[in-house]
Design a protein around this motif. Structure first.
Motif, PDB file in Angstrom:
ATOM      1  N   ILE A  52      -7.675  91.297 -41.276  1.00 10.38           N
ATOM      2  CA  ILE A  52      -6.944  92.464 -41.693  1.00 10.38           C
ATOM      3  C   ILE A  52      -6.254  92.187 -42.937  1.00 10.38           C
ATOM      4  O   ILE A  52      -5.997  91.223 -43.359  1.00 10.38           O
TER       5      ILE A  52
ATOM      6  N   THR B 208      -2.038  96.342 -43.382  1.00  7.76           N
ATOM      7  CA  THR B 208      -2.473  97.160 -42.257  1.00  7.76           C
ATOM      8  C   THR B 208      -1.107  97.420 -41.379  1.00  7.76           C
ATOM      9  O   THR B 208      -0.187  96.906 -41.412  1.00  7.76           O
TER      10      THR B 208
ATOM     11  N   ARG C 169      -5.433  89.473 -31.581  1.00 12.33           N
ATOM     12  CA  ARG C 169      -6.168  89.894 -30.225  1.00 12.33           C
ATOM     13  C   ARG C 169      -7.550  90.008 -30.432  1.00 12.33           C
ATOM     14  O   ARG C 169      -8.237  89.922 -29.418  1.00 12.33           O
ATOM     15  N   THR C 170      -7.693  90.171 -31.678  1.00 16.31           N
ATOM     16  CA  THR C 170      -9.237  90.421 -31.695  1.00 16.31           C
ATOM     17  C   THR C 170      -9.868  89.368 -32.711  1.00 16.31           C
ATOM     18  O   THR C 170     -11.234  89.242 -32.735  1.00 16.31           O
TER      19      THR C 170
ATOM     20  N   SER D  42       1.482  97.862 -38.664  1.00 15.01           N
ATOM     21  CA  SER D  42       2.178  96.580 -37.768  1.00 15.01           C
ATOM     22  C   SER D  42       1.430  96.817 -36.380  1.00 15.01           C
ATOM     23  O   SER D  42       1.329  95.821 -35.869  1.00 15.01           O
TER      24      SER D  42
ATOM     25  N   ASN E 219      -1.343  97.514 -35.829  1.00 15.73           N
ATOM     26  CA  ASN E 219      -2.647  97.002 -35.552  1.00 15.73           C
ATOM     27  C   ASN E 219      -2.879  95.202 -35.842  1.00 15.73           C
ATOM     28  O   ASN E 219      -3.868  94.589 -35.945  1.00 15.73           O
ATOM     29  N   ARG E 220      -1.289  94.570 -35.971  1.00 12.93           N
ATOM     30  CA  ARG E 220      -1.275  93.479 -36.395  1.00 12.93           C
ATOM     31  C   ARG E 220      -0.833  92.366 -35.466  1.00 12.93           C
ATOM     32  O   ARG E 220      -0.727  91.165 -35.295  1.00 12.93           O
ATOM     33  N   HIS E 221      -0.422  92.898 -33.975  1.00 11.54           N
ATOM     34  CA  HIS E 221      -0.090  92.038 -33.192  1.00 11.54           C
ATOM     35  C   HIS E 221      -1.011  92.041 -31.850  1.00 11.54           C
ATOM     36  O   HIS E 221      -1.731  92.959 -31.495  1.00 11.54           O
TER      37      HIS E 221
ATOM     38  N   THR F 156      -5.323  87.196 -39.864  1.00  8.50           N
ATOM     39  CA  THR F 156      -6.200  87.905 -38.488  1.00  8.50           C
ATOM     40  C   THR F 156      -5.478  88.662 -37.900  1.00  8.50           C
ATOM     41  O   THR F 156      -4.218  88.371 -37.459  1.00  8.50           O
ATOM     42  N   ASN F 157      -6.026  89.447 -37.068  1.00  9.17           N
ATOM     43  CA  ASN F 157      -5.611  90.335 -35.852  1.00  9.17           C
ATOM     44  C   ASN F 157      -5.595  89.390 -34.612  1.00  9.17           C
ATOM     45  O   ASN F 157      -6.819  88.728 -34.319  1.00  9.17           O
TER      46      ASN F 157
ATOM     47  N   GLU G 276     -10.309  89.738 -35.906  1.00  9.32           N
ATOM     48  CA  GLU G 276     -10.630  90.166 -37.057  1.00  9.32           C
ATOM     49  C   GLU G 276      -9.789  90.179 -38.153  1.00  9.32           C
ATOM     50  O   GLU G 276      -8.706  89.935 -38.008  1.00  9.32           O
TER      51      GLU G 276
END
Length: 192
Positions: free
Chosen positions: A182, A186, A177-178, A188, A190-192, A174-175, A180
């Motif tokens: 992933i 995906t 921060r959100t 990188s 969008n992965r932190h 999951t991400n 969601e």
């Protein structure tokens, strides 16, 4: 050939002449990643795991033909299992009670694609493995067709019948921060 038809052939044993065509179809469509078709005998997939590094493929094979007896045979009698939602169970009967209903309903047309990440031999008869598992849910899932990645950590024990899972934990990627889900490919940022 539609996947539900493929599974009917596999689960009923199918004609010997049908099986190679099914596996070619699945492999060409990246539905599974096997070196060869699993050995299907009636409703059972043979699950003799002779090396720890073979466990991700055995796990994938039992899941993909939805053979919960074969799936259960991958575990020691007193194994523990933590699913991707944090649900903890102990013992083969509880592991099967957790998985059988979902394979009869929402995951009846799902597929896994597993990829070994690493293996650590703790002793001659104990190993720890990590592997990626991409779940492709089908039409039967309430959310419809979708994919998600999980990271599986498994402690394996060598038994008289080969290697078995003593403990397994499954974590959804999951991400942070959100929250969601992933996929592992995906970007990188969008992965932190």
């Amino acid at each position: 050939m539609p996947y539900n038809q493929i599974f009917q052939v596999l689960m009923k044993g199918g004609q010997d002449s049908e099986r190679p065509n099914i596996w070619v179809h699945l492999a060409r469509n990246n539905a599974i990643m096997l070196n060869e078709p699993p050995k299907v005998t009636g409703h059972n997939v043979m699950t003799n795991v002779s090396q720890p590094e073979d466990m991700p493929e055995a796990f994938q094979t039992a899941w993909n033909v939805h053979d919960m007896q074969a799936f259960g045979s991958l575990f020691t009698e007193d194994a523990t299992f933590v699913n991707r939602f944090g649900h903890y169970v102990r013992g083969i009967n509880e592991i099967l009670a957790l998985h059988t209903p979902i394979h009869e309903t929402i995951y009846q047309d799902s597929m896994l694609s597993n990829q070994l990440i690493d293996i650590d031999h703790i002793s001659d008869d104990v190993a720890i493995i990590h592997f990626w598992s991409r779940l492709s849910a089908g039409e039967a899932h309430p959310a419809g067709p979708h994919e998600l990645d999980t990271l599986i950590l498994a402690v394996l024990k060598k038994c008289h019948a080969g290697w078995r899972i003593r403990a397994l934990e499954n974590v959804t990627l999951t991400n942070p921060r959100t929250g969601e889900t992933i996929l592992r490919d995906t970007p990188s940022e969008n992965r932190h």
